[in-house]
Design a protein around this motif. Structure first.
Motif, mmCIF file in Angstrom:
data_model
loop_
_atom_site.group_PDB
_atom_site.id
_atom_site.type_symbol
_atom_site.label_atom_id
_atom_site.label_comp_id
_atom_site.label_asym_id
_atom_site.label_seq_id
_atom_site.Cartn_x
_atom_site.Cartn_y
_atom_site.Cartn_z
ATOM 1 N N CYS C 32 -83.488 13.873 14.141
ATOM 2 C CA CYS C 32 -84.455 12.956 14.252
ATOM 3 C C CYS C 32 -83.640 11.517 14.344
ATOM 4 O O CYS C 32 -84.219 10.642 15.238
ATOM 5 N N ALA C 33 -82.710 11.205 13.829
ATOM 6 C CA ALA C 33 -81.864 9.841 14.201
ATOM 7 C C ALA C 33 -81.304 9.955 15.541
ATOM 8 O O ALA C 33 -81.734 8.740 16.268
ATOM 9 N N ASN C 34 -80.810 10.895 16.013
ATOM 10 C CA ASN C 34 -80.263 10.929 17.265
ATOM 11 C C ASN C 34 -81.341 11.069 18.304
ATOM 12 O O ASN C 34 -81.258 10.156 19.484
ATOM 13 N N ILE C 35 -82.427 11.581 18.232
ATOM 14 C CA ILE C 35 -83.768 11.379 19.224
ATOM 15 C C ILE C 35 -84.058 10.189 19.436
ATOM 16 O O ILE C 35 -84.669 9.725 20.357
ATOM 17 N N THR C 36 -84.405 9.502 18.041
ATOM 18 C CA THR C 36 -84.714 8.048 18.065
ATOM 19 C C THR C 36 -84.043 7.278 18.956
ATOM 20 O O THR C 36 -84.282 6.475 19.772
ATOM 21 N N ILE C 37 -82.681 7.629 18.520
ATOM 22 C CA ILE C 37 -81.714 6.689 19.616
ATOM 23 C C ILE C 37 -81.646 6.863 21.014
ATOM 24 O O ILE C 37 -81.854 6.132 21.756
ATOM 25 N N CYS C 38 -81.744 8.177 21.345
ATOM 26 C CA CYS C 38 -81.985 8.690 22.702
ATOM 27 C C CYS C 38 -83.186 7.829 23.227
ATOM 28 O O CYS C 38 -83.371 7.819 24.557
ATOM 29 N N ALA C 245 -78.115 19.237 26.052
ATOM 30 C CA ALA C 245 -78.620 18.719 27.418
ATOM 31 C C ALA C 245 -79.890 17.973 27.305
ATOM 32 O O ALA C 245 -80.521 16.906 27.690
ATOM 33 N N LEU C 246 -80.769 18.309 26.253
ATOM 34 C CA LEU C 246 -82.013 17.574 25.748
ATOM 35 C C LEU C 246 -82.022 16.241 25.326
ATOM 36 O O LEU C 246 -82.617 15.456 25.645
ATOM 37 N N PHE C 247 -80.997 15.984 24.355
ATOM 38 C CA PHE C 247 -80.742 14.657 23.890
ATOM 39 C C PHE C 247 -80.117 13.658 25.213
ATOM 40 O O PHE C 247 -80.702 12.873 25.547
ATOM 41 N N ASP C 248 -79.285 14.335 25.961
ATOM 42 C CA ASP C 248 -78.844 13.596 27.140
ATOM 43 C C ASP C 248 -79.732 13.407 28.365
ATOM 44 O O ASP C 248 -79.792 12.083 28.547
ATOM 45 N N GLU C 249 -80.694 14.277 28.293
ATOM 46 C CA GLU C 249 -81.687 13.917 29.447
ATOM 47 C C GLU C 249 -82.762 12.988 28.916
ATOM 48 O O GLU C 249 -83.276 12.239 29.655
ATOM 49 N N LEU C 250 -82.935 12.988 27.540
ATOM 50 C CA LEU C 250 -83.810 11.971 27.065
ATOM 51 C C LEU C 250 -83.185 10.564 27.129
ATOM 52 O O LEU C 250 -84.095 9.562 27.677
ATOM 53 N N ALA C 251 -81.980 10.488 26.666
ATOM 54 C CA ALA C 251 -81.308 9.165 26.856
ATOM 55 C C ALA C 251 -81.370 8.824 28.274
ATOM 56 O O ALA C 251 -81.161 7.486 28.598
ATOM 57 N N GLY C 252 -81.295 9.434 29.201
ATOM 58 C CA GLY C 252 -81.030 9.029 30.525
ATOM 59 C C GLY C 252 -82.413 9.177 31.246
ATOM 60 O O GLY C 252 -82.531 8.808 32.777
ATOM 61 N N LEU C 253 -83.324 9.273 30.778
ATOM 62 C CA LEU C 253 -84.737 9.626 31.223
ATOM 63 C C LEU C 253 -85.313 8.310 31.822
ATOM 64 O O LEU C 253 -85.214 7.132 31.245
ATOM 65 N N GLU C 254 -85.401 8.146 33.223
ATOM 66 C CA GLU C 254 -85.848 6.904 34.074
ATOM 67 C C GLU C 254 -87.349 6.904 33.839
ATOM 68 O O GLU C 254 -88.109 7.852 34.013
ATOM 69 N N PRO C 255 -87.975 5.655 33.535
ATOM 70 C CA PRO C 255 -89.511 5.298 33.521
ATOM 71 C C PRO C 255 -89.989 5.850 34.687
ATOM 72 O O PRO C 255 -91.038 6.546 35.012
ATOM 73 N N ARG C 256 -89.489 5.572 35.884
ATOM 74 C CA ARG C 256 -89.919 6.119 37.240
ATOM 75 C C ARG C 256 -89.842 7.566 37.444
ATOM 76 O O ARG C 256 -91.085 8.313 38.183
ATOM 77 N N ASP C 257 -88.961 8.366 36.600
ATOM 78 C CA ASP C 257 -89.045 9.611 36.803
ATOM 79 C C ASP C 257 -90.283 10.223 35.894
ATOM 80 O O ASP C 257 -90.945 11.230 36.291
ATOM 81 N N LEU C 258 -90.415 9.598 34.779
ATOM 82 C CA LEU C 258 -91.664 10.050 33.986
ATOM 83 C C LEU C 258 -92.886 9.776 34.730
ATOM 84 O O LEU C 258 -94.040 10.382 34.531
ATOM 85 N N ALA C 259 -92.984 8.471 35.215
ATOM 86 C CA ALA C 259 -94.267 8.000 35.989
ATOM 87 C C ALA C 259 -94.505 9.247 37.117
ATOM 88 O O ALA C 259 -95.740 9.450 37.103
ATOM 89 N N GLU C 260 -93.644 9.668 37.709
ATOM 90 C CA GLU C 260 -93.910 10.846 38.647
ATOM 91 C C GLU C 260 -94.185 12.024 38.164
ATOM 92 O O GLU C 260 -95.084 12.811 38.657
ATOM 93 N N HIS C 261 -93.596 12.446 37.125
ATOM 94 C CA HIS C 261 -93.560 13.946 36.621
ATOM 95 C C HIS C 261 -94.317 14.157 35.271
ATOM 96 O O HIS C 261 -94.455 15.383 34.774
ATOM 97 N N ALA C 262 -94.846 12.959 34.597
ATOM 98 C CA ALA C 262 -95.810 13.205 33.548
ATOM 99 C C ALA C 262 -96.944 13.994 34.046
ATOM 100 O O ALA C 262 -97.664 13.495 34.941
ATOM 101 N N ARG C 263 -97.564 14.832 33.093
ATOM 102 C CA ARG C 263 -98.606 15.860 33.471
ATOM 103 C C ARG C 263 -99.652 15.671 32.440
ATOM 104 O O ARG C 263 -99.687 16.391 31.449
ATOM 105 N N ILE C 264 -100.265 14.311 32.161
ATOM 106 C CA ILE C 264 -101.292 14.280 31.322
ATOM 107 C C ILE C 264 -102.686 14.182 31.678
ATOM 108 O O ILE C 264 -102.991 13.607 32.497
ATOM 109 N N GLU C 265 -103.333 15.258 31.212
ATOM 110 C CA GLU C 265 -104.993 15.509 31.698
ATOM 111 C C GLU C 265 -105.958 14.965 30.758
ATOM 112 O O GLU C 265 -105.938 15.370 29.481
ATOM 113 N N GLU C 266 -106.939 14.081 31.078
ATOM 114 C CA GLU C 266 -107.881 13.947 30.078
ATOM 115 C C GLU C 266 -109.075 14.839 30.341
ATOM 116 O O GLU C 266 -109.474 14.846 31.427
ATOM 117 N N LEU C 267 -109.375 15.556 29.216
ATOM 118 C CA LEU C 267 -110.482 16.308 29.544
ATOM 119 C C LEU C 267 -111.877 15.701 29.434
ATOM 120 O O LEU C 267 -112.171 14.738 28.971
#
Lengths: 267, 267, 267
Positions: C32-38, C245-267
């Motif tokens: 939890c400490a490391n994911i918060t930092i990442c 890899a999960l920690f590494d990728e979260l730390a390096g996750l770019e907002p623009r990558d998330l903008a493109e790939h987030a898949r949130i559907e409102e019912l």
């Protein structure tokens, strides 16, 4: 300081494999155990008031870390610390989050009053708070000090009567007279939880084989920093890969590499 | 023992996915949770006296590890252990650091007297201490036994009435009659914190799907050792990379690989 | 929900670096400490009743996780939670193992009665138990719910008056009116200990920079899931490599990558 000094101490740790008794926080306790092994020493974590006096008697150093302290843990720290003092075993205190809460600041002051502490290892904010010259701490992170860091560390050493090891981009180690700057390390070390705690474990392992705790603390921080430099050169993909590399590189760190690359300057 | 026996037990763990209730130390608790998952079982860690009797009732095995014991934890171990005994759920005890302090040695003896323990898994020093034939323990590390290790393990099994699993370069598993030598493993496993604790978790997971706890303990240690051999073959850069590979290889360990490579000799 | 929303919140977390105060379990506390930092926030773990009110006052969010709860920890959760409520700091509750024991279920109900909880983040079984509509929990693992998961989450939100974030293959986030489905993630995330706890830390970090906790919770789960997708693409050799890899990728996750790939559907 000539690089052969930290190199010789690293070789001594590996040859004598001192037991390093920790009473520490639950966040980084596993990191501290593994970094102690990678340094070449043997960790033991024990905090029951029923057993700490007996356990510390077999140890080469005692590391007290208040990262997730509780009232019963403080009691155990005092019992173990007093026994360590009786036996001449060096006590290292890591004042994690001193300044963030009254309970933390007060506990460190209580430990400093009750025990003969060999080394106080903290970040700039924690050391500033304990020096009484002003420091800022947010959670467990340093927000820096009011004035000159070296003067802050010197004042903290004067007030507490300990060797002070203040970690940061440049680590500062002072006692009443001398001051060392340690320029080893890599910025990636700051992006991990637990590097401060790991540094305290290493300071403990090196103190266990030394008489001069200012020298041994500077040597420990140089060795840790050098492992970080080598880990960065190994080309990690992110902070958690870097973490793996940091442990690997410390375990494989050759005294002759440290002799060549330690960057410890006496002011 | 034919390799198809451990292979069959590994397959059973994965098919039945038993819940392994741990009351364990704070140093390696995360390692134990992850190794249990990688083995194919489901870990749960719960140590509040208020809930352990209820939690253990859903479990296939109970693992009691005294690595960072406290008085309240011992109370919880006794509550959970008694309930496990009532329900016929196997109890595994890992006597971490028995011999290092009176509190640890006394706690293990108290657990052994109060509970019907299925398997006692320790290093050579711990088992020697509990056998009463002489063992050396420094912190949580074994300093070896006075005489022949197999005879020490046999004596410990006789005195305690449990299956004894003594880990080391060659693991020894004995009960009142039989003795097994398990020759799987890699020296790199000794350079990590927590491999002893992980072994106890695996002994618990295998006991949950077995009736013969000597056989299941030997099988668990063979599986863990085989994962270590495969991790070593994967070419780790240091101990922490090896650790990652150890978890990966255990998760991917095929029963047929274990059938072919388990090296369990009955004396 | 447009991907720019989670992307904007991720960018805010990194810009403001909120302190996330955790009172959490000892199994995954380091994760939890490391994911918060990442994620980009700053973790602090503190659970002494003597200091939690003071610590939480500096925080942007409070995360209460009952994974290895004890009576004294519950006391600290109530003190910290009440202070957080006074200060308008969002409180996230992770009801780990609710339904597995009376102590866990009762503790969550006590927290929900005593505190104004912003987000309740649990697996399907836990949420079903707390909704009162039927859920199955074995140890800390979900055994699923009786009926439709979205309706279960809605009923839990109605009963508790909180935002409910139910994690699973598809994450479901509901409040009294809206319902979001988050389709990011990778099955490998389920084969690790601690991903549920890590998700709660991220929900806390995102809540610290948001006013709408349903939106921020969906955004946090999308970011975590996206990091998992990227980790899977990186080609891990097993679950522990995947974890790195999960920690590494979260730390390096770019907002623009998330903008493109987030898949949130409102019912």
């Amino acid at each position: 300081m000539d690089g052969t000094v930290p190199a010789g101490l690293l070789a001594s740790v590996r040859e004598r494999r001192p037991l390093v008794h920790h009473i520490t926080n639950s966040v980084t306790i596993n990191d501290c155990a593994n970094i102690t092994i990678c340094t070449g020493a043997a960790p033991v974590m024990a905090e029951a008031p029923e057993e700490v006096a007996e356990m510390v008697a077999a140890a080469g150093a005692l590391v007290l870390n208040i990262g997730t302290l509780s009232a019963v843990q403080v009691e155990a720290m005092l019992i173990a610390g007093r026994r360590a003092n009786e036996l001449g075993i060096p006590v290292v205190v890591d004042p994690v989050g001193a300044g963030a809460t009254t309970f933390r600041t007060g506990t460190v002051q209580r430990l400093l009053e009750a025990l003969d502490v060999a080394v106080l290892k903290g970040n700039a904010g924690e050391i500033g708070v304990l020096a009484g010259t002003g420091g800022s701490v947010r959670g467990v992170d340093s927000g820096g000090v009011a004035g000159d860091p070296v003067e802050t560390a010197r004042e903290c050493a004067r007030v507490t009567g300990t060797v002070v090891a203040m970690t940061g981009e440049v680590d500062i180690v002072v006692d009443g007279k001398r001051a060392y700057l340690v320029r080893n390390g890599d910025p990636a070390m700051d992006r991990l939880s637990g590097t401060g705690c790991m540094a305290a474990s290493m300071v403990g392992a090196f103190a266990a084989v030394a008489d001069d705790y200012a020298v041994s603390s500077a040597a420990a921080l140089a060795a840790f920093g050098r492992a970080g430099e080598r880990a960065a050169m190994a080309g990690a993909r992110g902070p958690y890969s870097f973490r793996t590399a940091l442990f690997d590189e410390l375990a494989g760190l050759e005294p002759r590499d440290l002799a060549e690359h330690a960057r410890i300057e006496e002011l």
